[in-house]
Design an enzyme around this catalytic site. Structure first.
Site, PDB file in Angstrom:
ATOM      1  CB  CYS A  46     -18.411 -44.613  -5.207  1.00  0.00           C
ATOM      2  SG  CYS A  46     -18.539 -43.943  -3.540  1.00  0.00           S
ATOM      3  N   GLY A  54     -16.817 -36.936 -14.687  1.00  0.00           N
ATOM      4  CA  GLY A  54     -15.762 -36.199 -13.976  1.00  0.00           C
ATOM      5  C   GLY A  54     -14.714 -35.658 -14.934  1.00  0.00           C
ATOM      6  CD  GLU A  58     -14.921 -37.318  -2.941  1.00  0.00           C
ATOM      7  OE1 GLU A  58     -14.425 -38.442  -3.168  1.00  0.00           O
ATOM      8  OE2 GLU A  58     -14.577 -36.601  -2.008  1.00  0.00           O
ATOM      9  CD  GLU A 107     -18.060 -47.265 -10.369  1.00  0.00           C
ATOM     10  OE1 GLU A 107     -18.272 -46.429 -11.272  1.00  0.00           O
ATOM     11  OE2 GLU A 107     -17.942 -46.956  -9.181  1.00  0.00           O
ATOM     12  CE  LYS A 135     -27.944 -32.819 -12.465  1.00  0.00           C
ATOM     13  NZ  LYS A 135     -29.010 -33.830 -12.403  1.00  0.00           N
ATOM     14  N   GLY A 140     -19.851 -38.513  -8.899  1.00  0.00           N
ATOM     15  CA  GLY A 140     -20.503 -39.257  -9.973  1.00  0.00           C
ATOM     16  C   GLY A 140     -19.480 -40.103 -10.702  1.00  0.00           C
ATOM     17  CB  SER A 141     -19.678 -41.808 -13.931  1.00  0.00           C
ATOM     18  OG  SER A 141     -20.004 -40.698 -14.744  1.00  0.00           O
ATOM     19  CB  THR A 142     -14.294 -42.108 -13.879  1.00  0.00           C
ATOM     20  OG1 THR A 142     -14.113 -42.538 -12.523  1.00  0.00           O
ATOM     21  CG2 THR A 142     -12.958 -41.676 -14.436  1.00  0.00           C
TER      22      THR A 142
HETATM   23  P1  NAP Z   1     -23.119 -39.723 -13.370  1.00  0.00           P
HETATM   24  O1  NAP Z   1     -23.819 -40.258 -14.538  1.00  0.00           O
HETATM   25  O2  NAP Z   1     -21.734 -39.209 -13.541  1.00  0.00           O
HETATM   26  O3  NAP Z   1     -24.057 -38.590 -12.757  1.00  0.00           O
HETATM   27  C1  NAP Z   1     -23.744 -37.870 -11.590  1.00  0.00           C
HETATM   28  C2  NAP Z   1     -24.458 -36.534 -11.630  1.00  0.00           C
HETATM   29  O4  NAP Z   1     -23.952 -35.739 -12.700  1.00  0.00           O
HETATM   30  C3  NAP Z   1     -25.955 -36.649 -11.889  1.00  0.00           C
HETATM   31  O5  NAP Z   1     -26.615 -35.629 -11.174  1.00  0.00           O
HETATM   32  C4  NAP Z   1     -26.028 -36.413 -13.379  1.00  0.00           C
HETATM   33  O6  NAP Z   1     -27.295 -35.994 -13.803  1.00  0.00           O
HETATM   34  C5  NAP Z   1     -24.983 -35.349 -13.575  1.00  0.00           C
HETATM   35  N1  NAP Z   1     -24.442 -35.237 -14.925  1.00  0.00           N
HETATM   36  C6  NAP Z   1     -24.530 -36.108 -15.962  1.00  0.00           C
HETATM   37  N2  NAP Z   1     -23.871 -35.642 -17.044  1.00  0.00           N
HETATM   38  C7  NAP Z   1     -23.345 -34.441 -16.681  1.00  0.00           C
HETATM   39  C8  NAP Z   1     -22.531 -33.464 -17.357  1.00  0.00           C
HETATM   40  N3  NAP Z   1     -22.108 -33.634 -18.613  1.00  0.00           N
HETATM   41  N4  NAP Z   1     -22.158 -32.370 -16.678  1.00  0.00           N
HETATM   42  C9  NAP Z   1     -22.530 -32.186 -15.379  1.00  0.00           C
HETATM   43  N5  NAP Z   1     -23.298 -33.059 -14.711  1.00  0.00           N
HETATM   44  C10 NAP Z   1     -23.693 -34.187 -15.344  1.00  0.00           C
HETATM   45  O7  NAP Z   1     -23.016 -40.790 -12.216  1.00  0.00           O
HETATM   46  P2  NAP Z   1     -24.196 -41.676 -11.651  1.00  0.00           P
HETATM   47  O8  NAP Z   1     -24.424 -42.785 -12.604  1.00  0.00           O
HETATM   48  O9  NAP Z   1     -25.335 -40.830 -11.240  1.00  0.00           O
HETATM   49  O10 NAP Z   1     -23.549 -42.224 -10.305  1.00  0.00           O
HETATM   50  C11 NAP Z   1     -22.763 -43.341 -10.260  1.00  0.00           C
HETATM   51  C12 NAP Z   1     -21.298 -42.966 -10.222  1.00  0.00           C
HETATM   52  O11 NAP Z   1     -21.031 -42.130  -9.091  1.00  0.00           O
HETATM   53  C13 NAP Z   1     -20.416 -44.158 -10.041  1.00  0.00           C
HETATM   54  O12 NAP Z   1     -19.342 -44.099 -10.933  1.00  0.00           O
HETATM   55  C14 NAP Z   1     -19.913 -44.033  -8.605  1.00  0.00           C
HETATM   56  O13 NAP Z   1     -18.709 -44.654  -8.367  1.00  0.00           O
HETATM   57  C15 NAP Z   1     -19.864 -42.570  -8.425  1.00  0.00           C
HETATM   58  N6  NAP Z   1     -19.910 -42.190  -7.013  1.00  0.00           N
HETATM   59  C16 NAP Z   1     -18.747 -41.733  -6.427  1.00  0.00           C
HETATM   60  C17 NAP Z   1     -18.744 -41.389  -5.088  1.00  0.00           C
HETATM   61  C18 NAP Z   1     -17.492 -40.895  -4.430  1.00  0.00           C
HETATM   62  O14 NAP Z   1     -17.575 -40.315  -3.355  1.00  0.00           O
HETATM   63  N7  NAP Z   1     -16.319 -41.068  -5.021  1.00  0.00           N
HETATM   64  C19 NAP Z   1     -19.910 -41.489  -4.342  1.00  0.00           C
HETATM   65  C20 NAP Z   1     -21.064 -41.963  -4.966  1.00  0.00           C
HETATM   66  C21 NAP Z   1     -21.040 -42.292  -6.315  1.00  0.00           C
HETATM   67  P3  NAP Z   1     -28.366 -37.117 -14.261  1.00  0.00           P
HETATM   68  O15 NAP Z   1     -28.686 -37.930 -13.060  1.00  0.00           O
HETATM   69  O16 NAP Z   1     -29.523 -36.338 -14.690  1.00  0.00           O
HETATM   70  O17 NAP Z   1     -27.719 -37.908 -15.346  1.00  0.00           O
END
Ligand code: NAP
Ligand code: MG
Length: 487
Positions: free
Chosen positions: A302, A251, A268, A399, A194, A246-248
């Site tokens: 990230c 996670g 991650e 962050e 997804k 994605g976000s902590t």
């Molecule tokens: P996010 O809001 O956590 O979303 C990540 C993914 O999860 C998206 O596809 C999102 O869908 C989906 N999602 C949202 N709520 C969910 C739930 N309750 N259950 C399952 N999936 C869900 O993060 P983001 O804002 O897209 O990305 C930014 C974050 O990613 C930052 O915190 C960054 O540090 C982190 N990141 C980490 C790494 C690493 O390797 N450590 C790499 C890149 C990014 P939607 O888009 O539809 O909301």
């Protein structure tokens, strides 16, 4: 949108003519369906959402929104593909498919790069020179591992897990898809991926490519939607593995949801990386590294070097050089090859960044922003830095995920280690010094998964990537990346 030539004048007096990358060669449909069982199918509830171009706020395409029923269909399709053929497919055949996909990505690299920049806002230089080449490299790399897994795990017989549910963010849309799909397939799993709501297009173009590659139907399924779609995938009882980037905050939700189940999980998550400049560092290179670490890709990284620690005796020099360099950065049309900093990915993300900039000012830090022009439409943030920052300031702790740098100083190695490690995160860090021994000493003491020395934000499919503490667990990339997809 193209910024007018006369506006691209900098304090240094340079003027650049626009150099837009062509969009003529790309093929985009006005509407995208779900990729399930090797076919593009309409969502059960008939719902679609828009994906927009953040640099001009225009709609690019309608995107299917997968409901729980669609998630069920995708998981069933992945399970059937796993049991019926993928499980039995000889490893070297799996490798051949991955090699084919890698080569096809290289052939269409330009199209993927343009679409990535249109959908997500990142400069074409980044998507063309970094993202897409790394995508192909990851497929090549894991293609090579497919029939050599027993050498990766000595004296053990690795077996696939089954169906992997993979959820990815918007900052490196196709690269994150490659990080997830390539090792999963190499190890013999099938997947349901997804992509993020704001950047689904390159994953859907990848679905078209996968369809053409002849990969058996259902081995890769790509379903689009919002957080609820991701949650349905996480909670599906027939998924054996969840790989999430994605976000902590999300996670943590996933970790709770999968606790007590048989699902294998890798997370991650976020970061607040320290970039440490010692007084014996090559200063001009370090300034380039700072810029690369936080401003390129709009700080949507990230592992971005969002906390800068400069040794006190070189602070004034570094700050002046950094400000001079910031003045030369071009913010604007992501498709223009001159652009250094593209569009912020979405309106909510821009609001979040602006909120933190206001917080920084309110807490008493001093803000400096470059004076470059930005287009009228679209979501933009000038490169920003804060000085007079203390460890307790929110801009130094949380962050932001934007081009905002918090600068602090230090005198001794012990002091900077303590400051750098004083964070709930631990994804990455950078150390700049002329002395190898100092780099290794500091590197050993930093609690971060990835540490760059005299460089920043460099990736390679053969090196593992992942975090400590609230930055998650499990490693992606390299031989370690295979572990998450085998039992
Ligand atoms: P996010 O809001 O956590 O979303 C990540 C993914 O999860 C998206 O596809 C999102 O869908 C989906 N999602 C949202 N709520 C969910 C739930 N309750 N259950 C399952 N999936 C869900 O993060 P983001 O804002 O897209 O990305 C930014 C974050 O990613 C930052 O915190 C960054 O540090 C982190 N990141 C980490 C790494 C690493 O390797 N450590 C790499 C890149 C990014 P939607 O888009 O539809 O909301
Ligand atoms: Mg978009």
């Amino acid at each position: 949108m193209i910024v007018k030539t006369k506006e691209l004048k900098f304090s240094k007096g340079w003027v650049y003519a626009p150099a837009p990358e062509s969009k003529e060669h790309i093929q985009l449909k006005s509407r995208y369906e779900l990729f399930i069982g090797g076919k593009f199918v309409t969502p059960v509830n008939g719902k679609y959402f828009d994906t927009i171009n953040p640099s001009n706020e225009e709609k690019i395409a309608g995107i299917a929104e997968a409901s729980i029923e669609d998630v069920n269909r995708a998981v069933t399709s992945a399970r059937t593909a796993y049991e019926k053929y993928w499980k039995m497919t000889p490893a070297k055949e799996r490798g051949k498919y991955l090699f084919r996909i890698a080569r096809m990505i290289q052939e269409r690299a330009r199209e993927f790069a343009v679409i990535e920049s249109m959908d997500g806002g990142k400069p074409i230089r980044e998507s063309r020179d970094v993202d897409i080449p790394l995508v192909a490299a990851h497929f090549f790399y894991y293609a090579g591992w497919a029939d050599k897994l027993e050498y990766a795990f000595s004296n053990r017989k690795p077996r696939p897990l089954g169906v992997a549910g993979q959820i990815i963010p918007w900052n490196f849309p196709l690269l994150m898809a490659a990080w997830k799909i390539a090792p999963a397939l190499a190890c013999g799993n099938t997947v349901v991926l997804k992509p993020a709501e704001t950047t689904p297009l390159t994953a859907l173009k990848l679905a078209e490519l996968i369809q053409e590659s002849g990969l058996p139907d259902g081995v890769v399924n790509i379903i689009t939607g919002a957080g609820t779609t991701g949650a349905a995938l996480v909670n599906h009882p027939d998924v054996d593995k969840i790989a999430f980037t994605g976000s902590t905050d999300v996670g943590k939700i996933i970790q709770k949801a999968t606790a007590g189940t048989n699902k294998k999980v890798t997370l991650e998550l976020g970061g607040k990386a320290a970039n440490i400049i010692f007084d014996d560092a090559p200063i001009d290179q370090a300034v380039e590294g700072i810029v690369n670490g936080i401003y390129f890709n709009q700080g949507h990284v990230c592992c971005a070097g969002s906390r800068l620690f400069v040794q006190e005796n070189i602070y004034n020099t570094v700050l002046q050089k950094l400000k001079d360099r910031m003045e030369t950065l071009i913010v604007g049309d992501p498709l223009d090859k001159n652009t250094d900093i593209g569009a912020i990915n979405s309106k909510p993300q821009l609001e979040k960044i602006n909120y933190f900039i206001e917080e920084g000012k309110k807490e008493g830090a001093d803000m400096y922003q470059s004076s470059c022009p930005v287009p009228e439409k679209g979501y933009w943030c000038r490169p920003t830095l804060f000085t007079n920052v203390s460890q307790s300031h929110r801009i130094a702790k949380e962050e932001i995920f934007g081009p905002v740098l918090a600068i602090q100083t230090f005198r001794t190695v012990d002091e900077v280690i303590e400051k750098a490690n004083n964070t709930p995160y631990g994804l990455s860090a950078g150390v700049w010094s002329d002395k190898g021994s100092k780099v290794f000493d500091v590197g050993k003491k930093l609690r971060a998964g990835v540490i760059w020395a005299n460089t920043f934000n460099k990736f390679d499919p053969s090196s593992p990537f992942g975090g400590y503490k609230e930055s998650g667990f499990g490693r992606e990339g390299g031989v370690y990346g295979l572990e998450g997809y085998c039992k």
